[in-house]
Design a protein around this motif. Sequence first.
Motif, PDB file in Angstrom:
ATOM      1  N   ASP A 121       0.843  -1.192   0.000  1.00 44.23           N
ATOM      2  CA  ASP A 121       0.000   0.000   0.000  1.00 44.23           C
ATOM      3  C   ASP A 121       0.880   1.244   0.000  1.00 44.23           C
ATOM      4  O   ASP A 121       1.956   1.241   0.590  1.00 44.23           O
ATOM      5  N   LYS A 122       0.423   2.281  -0.679  1.00 45.33           N
ATOM      6  CA  LYS A 122       1.096   3.590  -0.754  1.00 45.33           C
ATOM      7  C   LYS A 122       2.242   3.625  -1.766  1.00 45.33           C
ATOM      8  O   LYS A 122       2.909   4.641  -1.909  1.00 45.33           O
ATOM      9  N   GLN A 146       1.405  -4.800   6.903  1.00 47.39           N
ATOM     10  CA  GLN A 146       2.030  -4.423   5.628  1.00 47.39           C
ATOM     11  C   GLN A 146       3.512  -4.818   5.579  1.00 47.39           C
ATOM     12  O   GLN A 146       4.037  -5.179   4.535  1.00 47.39           O
ATOM     13  N   TYR A 167      -6.346  -5.092   6.797  1.00 49.88           N
ATOM     14  CA  TYR A 167      -4.955  -5.213   6.317  1.00 49.88           C
ATOM     15  C   TYR A 167      -4.194  -3.883   6.306  1.00 49.88           C
ATOM     16  O   TYR A 167      -3.003  -3.868   6.027  1.00 49.88           O
ATOM     17  N   GLU A 168      -4.883  -2.763   6.548  1.00 48.46           N
ATOM     18  CA  GLU A 168      -4.201  -1.464   6.432  1.00 48.46           C
ATOM     19  C   GLU A 168      -3.573  -1.056   7.764  1.00 48.46           C
ATOM     20  O   GLU A 168      -3.958  -0.056   8.369  1.00 48.46           O
ATOM     21  N   THR A 169      -2.611  -1.890   8.219  1.00 48.47           N
ATOM     22  CA  THR A 169      -1.827  -1.543   9.413  1.00 48.47           C
ATOM     23  C   THR A 169      -0.355  -1.736   9.059  1.00 48.47           C
ATOM     24  O   THR A 169      -0.024  -2.586   8.228  1.00 48.47           O
ATOM     25  N   SER A 170       0.506  -0.931   9.694  1.00 47.24           N
ATOM     26  CA  SER A 170       1.917  -0.997   9.303  1.00 47.24           C
ATOM     27  C   SER A 170       2.524  -2.353   9.652  1.00 47.24           C
ATOM     28  O   SER A 170       3.363  -2.869   8.923  1.00 47.24           O
ATOM     29  N   PHE A 173      -2.512   5.066   6.955  1.00 50.54           N
ATOM     30  CA  PHE A 173      -3.233   4.021   6.237  1.00 50.54           C
ATOM     31  C   PHE A 173      -4.728   4.283   6.371  1.00 50.54           C
ATOM     32  O   PHE A 173      -5.167   5.007   7.276  1.00 50.54           O
ATOM     33  N   GLY A 174      -5.511   3.658   5.483  1.00 51.44           N
ATOM     34  CA  GLY A 174      -6.970   3.802   5.546  1.00 51.44           C
ATOM     35  C   GLY A 174      -7.569   2.918   6.633  1.00 51.44           C
ATOM     36  O   GLY A 174      -6.866   2.417   7.511  1.00 51.44           O
ATOM     37  N   GLU A 175      -8.868   2.734   6.521  1.00 53.12           N
ATOM     38  CA  GLU A 175      -9.629   2.030   7.568  1.00 53.12           C
ATOM     39  C   GLU A 175      -9.884   0.571   7.225  1.00 53.12           C
ATOM     40  O   GLU A 175     -10.452  -0.159   8.032  1.00 53.12           O
ATOM     41  N   GLU A 176      -9.506   0.143   5.997  1.00 58.17           N
ATOM     42  CA  GLU A 176      -9.867  -1.222   5.604  1.00 58.17           C
ATOM     43  C   GLU A 176      -8.998  -2.265   6.304  1.00 58.17           C
ATOM     44  O   GLU A 176      -7.937  -1.962   6.836  1.00 58.17           O
TER      45      GLU A 176
END
Length: 212
Positions: free
Chosen positions: A15-16, A157, A151-154, A146-149
């Motif tokens: 992500d990102k 990731q 899997y969106e945690t550092s 990160f967003g709210e979905e």
Amino acid sequence: MATKRGALIVLEGVDKAGKTTQCNKLVSALQQSGRPAEMLRFPDRTTTIGQMISAYLEKKSELEDHTIHLLFSANRWELVPIMKKKLEQGITLVVDRYAFSGVAFTSAKPGFSLDWCKNSDTGLPNPDLVMYLQLSPAQAALRGQFGEERYETSNFQRKVQQKFEQLIQDSSVNWKVIDASRSVEGVHNDIVNLSINTINTAQNQELGELWK
Ligand code: FDM
């Protein structure tokens, strides 16, 4: 003379890393240079299976880990007839995430081997080119929250990134690693050059089968 087939081009990365921006820019650049091109993204949230996946990602539903893995995979298989048709018509497909995200995200969960995760995607159309937009967790963090979905945690990731780094070692896939920490335009130029080379070679080659 028969139409020359389009190329199957995939962008992957954590992500990102800028996948969606770069996919959009690549499709525009190809179209402007007179090469027919369309974008696809996985998951494709518009199908019935895609809606189940979307609800899971938005945390509106719970699904058992093997089950969601197989749904992501089924979501790719259900698009294969359309993908093959477009490629045969000479349209290059630029795909935002593919089976590699499927394997990297599920195998980042406890108890999942890479081999088990690859199984349900084995035999999918093999991309002619897979560009991995590489970005360190520290550089990703500089690009905002990160967003709210799901899997969106550092933490998660970071695990996904380790799995991608394992997957890019596989020489049966035409991986190209792109340094995604550079400017959008710098990254874009590399992506366009690699893609045009691939389109020129793929038109004389048969579409392969992934991991077979
Ligand atoms: N994802 C995506 C998976 O876990 N498996 C897959 O097969 C695919 C294609 O879904 F977190 C994950 C990756 C990401 C989410 O997000 C999709 P975007 O923002 O739609 O790419």
